[in-house]
Design a protein around this motif. Sequence first.
Motif, PDB file in Angstrom:
ATOM      1  N   LEU A  16     -57.629 -64.824  40.914  1.00  0.00           N
ATOM      2  CA  LEU A  16     -57.724 -65.375  42.267  1.00  0.00           C
ATOM      3  C   LEU A  16     -56.814 -66.597  42.401  1.00  0.00           C
ATOM      4  CD1 LEU A  16     -59.529 -64.990  44.882  1.00  0.00           C
ATOM      5  CD2 LEU A  16     -60.867 -66.880  43.993  1.00  0.00           C
ATOM      6  N   ILE A  17     -56.859 -67.467  41.402  1.00  0.00           N
ATOM      7  CA  ILE A  17     -56.042 -68.682  41.440  1.00  0.00           C
ATOM      8  C   ILE A  17     -54.560 -68.327  41.398  1.00  0.00           C
ATOM      9  CG2 ILE A  17     -55.457 -70.774  40.150  1.00  0.00           C
ATOM     10  CD1 ILE A  17     -58.474 -70.780  39.274  1.00  0.00           C
ATOM     11  N   ALA A  18     -54.211 -67.308  40.597  1.00  0.00           N
ATOM     12  CA  ALA A  18     -52.805 -66.900  40.519  1.00  0.00           C
ATOM     13  C   ALA A  18     -52.316 -66.382  41.868  1.00  0.00           C
ATOM     14  CB  ALA A  18     -52.631 -65.826  39.444  1.00  0.00           C
ATOM     15  N   VAL A  19     -53.171 -65.592  42.552  1.00  0.00           N
ATOM     16  CA  VAL A  19     -52.777 -65.069  43.864  1.00  0.00           C
ATOM     17  C   VAL A  19     -52.628 -66.227  44.848  1.00  0.00           C
ATOM     18  CG1 VAL A  19     -53.403 -63.538  45.763  1.00  0.00           C
ATOM     19  CG2 VAL A  19     -53.877 -62.857  43.414  1.00  0.00           C
ATOM     20  N   TYR A  20     -53.545 -67.190  44.771  1.00  0.00           N
ATOM     21  CA  TYR A  20     -53.432 -68.374  45.622  1.00  0.00           C
ATOM     22  C   TYR A  20     -52.120 -69.107  45.372  1.00  0.00           C
ATOM     23  CZ  TYR A  20     -57.552 -68.903  48.470  1.00  0.00           C
ATOM     24  OH  TYR A  20     -58.472 -68.735  49.451  1.00  0.00           O
ATOM     25  N   ALA A  21     -51.748 -69.222  44.097  1.00  0.00           N
ATOM     26  CA  ALA A  21     -50.514 -69.938  43.759  1.00  0.00           C
ATOM     27  C   ALA A  21     -49.302 -69.236  44.354  1.00  0.00           C
ATOM     28  CB  ALA A  21     -50.384 -70.049  42.239  1.00  0.00           C
ATOM     29  N   VAL A  22     -49.291 -67.898  44.263  1.00  0.00           N
ATOM     30  CA  VAL A  22     -48.158 -67.139  44.818  1.00  0.00           C
ATOM     31  C   VAL A  22     -48.106 -67.298  46.335  1.00  0.00           C
ATOM     32  CG1 VAL A  22     -47.259 -64.816  45.201  1.00  0.00           C
ATOM     33  CG2 VAL A  22     -48.066 -65.479  42.927  1.00  0.00           C
TER      34      VAL A  22
ATOM     35  N   VAL B 101     -49.993 -59.532  38.839  1.00  0.00           N
ATOM     36  CA  VAL B 101     -49.850 -60.187  40.151  1.00  0.00           C
ATOM     37  C   VAL B 101     -48.419 -60.699  40.324  1.00  0.00           C
ATOM     38  CG1 VAL B 101     -50.570 -62.187  41.522  1.00  0.00           C
ATOM     39  CG2 VAL B 101     -52.294 -60.800  40.370  1.00  0.00           C
ATOM     40  N   ALA B 102     -47.893 -61.316  39.255  1.00  0.00           N
ATOM     41  CA  ALA B 102     -46.531 -61.860  39.326  1.00  0.00           C
ATOM     42  C   ALA B 102     -45.523 -60.736  39.569  1.00  0.00           C
ATOM     43  CB  ALA B 102     -46.211 -62.612  38.038  1.00  0.00           C
ATOM     44  N   CYS B 103     -45.676 -59.617  38.840  1.00  0.00           N
ATOM     45  CA  CYS B 103     -44.727 -58.510  38.988  1.00  0.00           C
ATOM     46  C   CYS B 103     -44.793 -57.917  40.392  1.00  0.00           C
ATOM     47  CB  CYS B 103     -45.006 -57.432  37.944  1.00  0.00           C
ATOM     48  SG  CYS B 103     -44.631 -57.972  36.260  1.00  0.00           S
ATOM     49  N   PHE B 104     -46.010 -57.745  40.934  1.00  0.00           N
ATOM     50  CA  PHE B 104     -46.144 -57.221  42.296  1.00  0.00           C
ATOM     51  C   PHE B 104     -45.514 -58.173  43.311  1.00  0.00           C
ATOM     52  CE2 PHE B 104     -50.045 -54.776  40.734  1.00  0.00           C
ATOM     53  CZ  PHE B 104     -49.347 -53.591  40.673  1.00  0.00           C
ATOM     54  N   ALA B 105     -45.741 -59.476  43.089  1.00  0.00           N
ATOM     55  CA  ALA B 105     -45.160 -60.462  44.010  1.00  0.00           C
ATOM     56  C   ALA B 105     -43.636 -60.356  44.001  1.00  0.00           C
ATOM     57  CB  ALA B 105     -45.609 -61.870  43.617  1.00  0.00           C
ATOM     58  N   ILE B 106     -43.058 -60.140  42.802  1.00  0.00           N
ATOM     59  CA  ILE B 106     -41.597 -60.022  42.706  1.00  0.00           C
ATOM     60  C   ILE B 106     -41.119 -58.770  43.434  1.00  0.00           C
ATOM     61  CG2 ILE B 106     -39.676 -59.659  41.107  1.00  0.00           C
ATOM     62  CD1 ILE B 106     -40.873 -62.539  41.268  1.00  0.00           C
TER      63      ILE B 106
END
Lengths: 139, 122
Positions: A16-22, B101-106
């Motif tokens: 959740l925190i990672a998604v918030y950061a993005v 999450v990081a890969c999807f965001a990219i």
Amino acid sequence: MANTGSSRAVGVGRVLIAVYAVLALGATARSVVQVATKFDAAPVAYLLSGLAGLVYILATVALLGRGDAWYRVAWVTIAFEFVGVLTVGSLSLFDAALFPADTVWSYYGRGYVFIPLVLPVLGMLWLYRNRPSRVAAAA
Amino acid sequence: MIEWFTAVQVGVAVIAGLFCFVLGLAGRIPNDYTLGATALVELLLVVQLVISLAAPAVGNHASGSLLEFWVYLVSALLVPAAAVFWALVDRSRWSTVVLAVACFAIAVMVYRMGQIWFVQAD
């Protein structure tokens, strides 16, 4: 009791925190571009977008933070986002000129695959499940 | 930007994201494979950085806002790096999901960059 360890940056809360950061990064960076290049087109919407970005940053920090004070900050910021996405989302349906499609909350966050709409709900559920009284009782 | 390279990049990011997501939910802590997949996504971003720096010199210009494009690209470069750092510090299954999450965001960001370069009119 003194809450020394972070009770929220655990388990699935980390995701959740990672998604918030993005989202914080995306919304803030985008609003900086908008304010810098086409501020006159929709000043209210773009300023609100910038404010939203800053609140996402604060919410990310609050979720990571330890103790009761950060817990309250997390509630306030996440509730603010939820009210914001509902208000601006509804307004953008009725007054497209005031809120162009490219702000973070327009059309309930459609430009961000509705993450701004879903995330505050997940965030509040997470905060409720990890409320200080409950964490203290479990410790 | 080169169209086919951009498409490959989005594809790799989506596959890497699904891979990390599945392994994360399966309870794996970040390992060489999931970290490697995320590192590959980062490597492709660096290649994209070089391509985008060089492209205008050979007459390949963005149709949309260059400022917006570069804000996306510079932000994107930070994301997998931050996720890998997180995964190295916090050795839990959820860090593997954070890599996803990081890969999807990219994937989303590179897709948007492609739209700015090829579709968006300035």
